[in-house]
Design a protein around this motif. Sequence first.
Motif, PDB file in Angstrom:
ATOM      1  N   LEU A  57       0.813  96.045  50.859  1.00  0.00           N
ATOM      2  CA  LEU A  57      -0.424  96.556  50.275  1.00  0.00           C
ATOM      3  C   LEU A  57      -0.448  98.076  50.291  1.00  0.00           C
ATOM      4  CD1 LEU A  57      -2.978  94.132  51.947  1.00  0.00           C
ATOM      5  CD2 LEU A  57      -2.262  94.142  49.555  1.00  0.00           C
ATOM      6  N   LEU A  58      -1.163  98.640  49.338  1.00  0.00           N
ATOM      7  CA  LEU A  58      -1.408 100.073  49.296  1.00  0.00           C
ATOM      8  C   LEU A  58      -2.824 100.338  49.791  1.00  0.00           C
ATOM      9  CD1 LEU A  58       0.126 100.932  45.807  1.00  0.00           C
ATOM     10  CD2 LEU A  58       1.205 101.145  48.055  1.00  0.00           C
ATOM     11  N   ARG A  59      -3.105 101.582  50.112  1.00  0.00           N
ATOM     12  CA  ARG A  59      -4.413 101.972  50.643  1.00  0.00           C
ATOM     13  C   ARG A  59      -5.560 101.553  49.724  1.00  0.00           C
ATOM     14  NH1 ARG A  59      -3.985 108.042  52.549  1.00  0.00           N
ATOM     15  NH2 ARG A  59      -1.838 107.387  52.534  1.00  0.00           N
ATOM     16  N   ASP A  60      -5.401 101.788  48.431  1.00  0.00           N
ATOM     17  CA  ASP A  60      -6.490 101.478  47.496  1.00  0.00           C
ATOM     18  C   ASP A  60      -6.679  99.975  47.292  1.00  0.00           C
ATOM     19  OD1 ASP A  60      -7.110 104.103  47.259  1.00  0.00           O
ATOM     20  OD2 ASP A  60      -6.325 104.364  45.244  1.00  0.00           O
ATOM     21  N   ASP A  61      -5.719  99.164  47.724  1.00  0.00           N
ATOM     22  CA  ASP A  61      -5.887  97.711  47.658  1.00  0.00           C
ATOM     23  C   ASP A  61      -6.912  97.239  48.685  1.00  0.00           C
ATOM     24  OD1 ASP A  61      -3.886  97.623  45.726  1.00  0.00           O
ATOM     25  OD2 ASP A  61      -2.311  97.151  47.175  1.00  0.00           O
ATOM     26  N   LEU A  62      -7.208  98.074  49.683  1.00  0.00           N
ATOM     27  CA  LEU A  62      -8.096  97.690  50.773  1.00  0.00           C
ATOM     28  C   LEU A  62      -9.549  98.072  50.543  1.00  0.00           C
ATOM     29  CD1 LEU A  62      -5.863  98.747  53.784  1.00  0.00           C
ATOM     30  CD2 LEU A  62      -6.033  96.508  52.701  1.00  0.00           C
ATOM     31  N   LEU A  63      -9.842  98.686  49.420  1.00  0.00           N
ATOM     32  CA  LEU A  63     -11.218  99.108  49.152  1.00  0.00           C
ATOM     33  C   LEU A  63     -12.124  97.901  48.979  1.00  0.00           C
ATOM     34  CD1 LEU A  63     -10.757 102.017  46.599  1.00  0.00           C
ATOM     35  CD2 LEU A  63     -11.376 102.179  49.002  1.00  0.00           C
ATOM     36  N   GLU A 110       5.055 107.672  52.424  1.00  0.00           N
ATOM     37  CA  GLU A 110       5.221 108.573  51.275  1.00  0.00           C
ATOM     38  C   GLU A 110       4.931 107.864  49.949  1.00  0.00           C
ATOM     39  OE1 GLU A 110       8.018 107.981  53.413  1.00  0.00           O
ATOM     40  OE2 GLU A 110       7.219 109.496  54.769  1.00  0.00           O
ATOM     41  N   GLU A 111       5.112 106.545  49.900  1.00  0.00           N
ATOM     42  CA  GLU A 111       4.917 105.772  48.669  1.00  0.00           C
ATOM     43  C   GLU A 111       3.465 105.316  48.497  1.00  0.00           C
ATOM     44  OE1 GLU A 111       7.514 102.493  49.303  1.00  0.00           O
ATOM     45  OE2 GLU A 111       9.330 103.662  48.926  1.00  0.00           O
ATOM     46  N   ASP A 112       2.674 105.443  49.552  1.00  0.00           N
ATOM     47  CA  ASP A 112       1.315 104.917  49.540  1.00  0.00           C
ATOM     48  C   ASP A 112       0.368 105.912  48.873  1.00  0.00           C
ATOM     49  OD1 ASP A 112      -0.887 103.385  49.964  1.00  0.00           O
ATOM     50  OD2 ASP A 112      -0.931 103.638  52.131  1.00  0.00           O
TER      51      ASP A 112
END
Length: 136
Positions: A57-63, A110-112
Amino acid sequence: MSSLPKGHAGAFPEGSRWRQGHRLLPLLVCFKLCANGITMQLDTTNMVSVGYNKYGLLRDDLLYETEDVKEAIRRLPEDLYFERCFRIKRAMDLTMKHRILPKEEWVKYEEDGHYLQPYLKEVIRERQEREAWKKK
């Protein structure tokens, strides 16, 4: 005593497997803490401790999906939208199987990126503009 942050202990019933140290508990707490629709500023230490990168998961997937976030998601280009759906479905599948991705597939710090933030900022700006217009 619960390992949840203060004020979040009541989110899970007593005796549930979430209160018994389930490994996705930090991820669920992250969802709860992001309820205002604003991303958490995570450094590498927090990223590792929360563990969402282990599920791809990426950070914005957790919103948390407020009306603003839902509109920003709706405005995503088709390829970004399908990538987001894939990451979330894969994370749910891994959770159900009590597994994580192989280490070489973990999302690196770095990819997030913040793929949703430009769209979210635009939606918030438009909403604030509409509210200001209605006040006149």
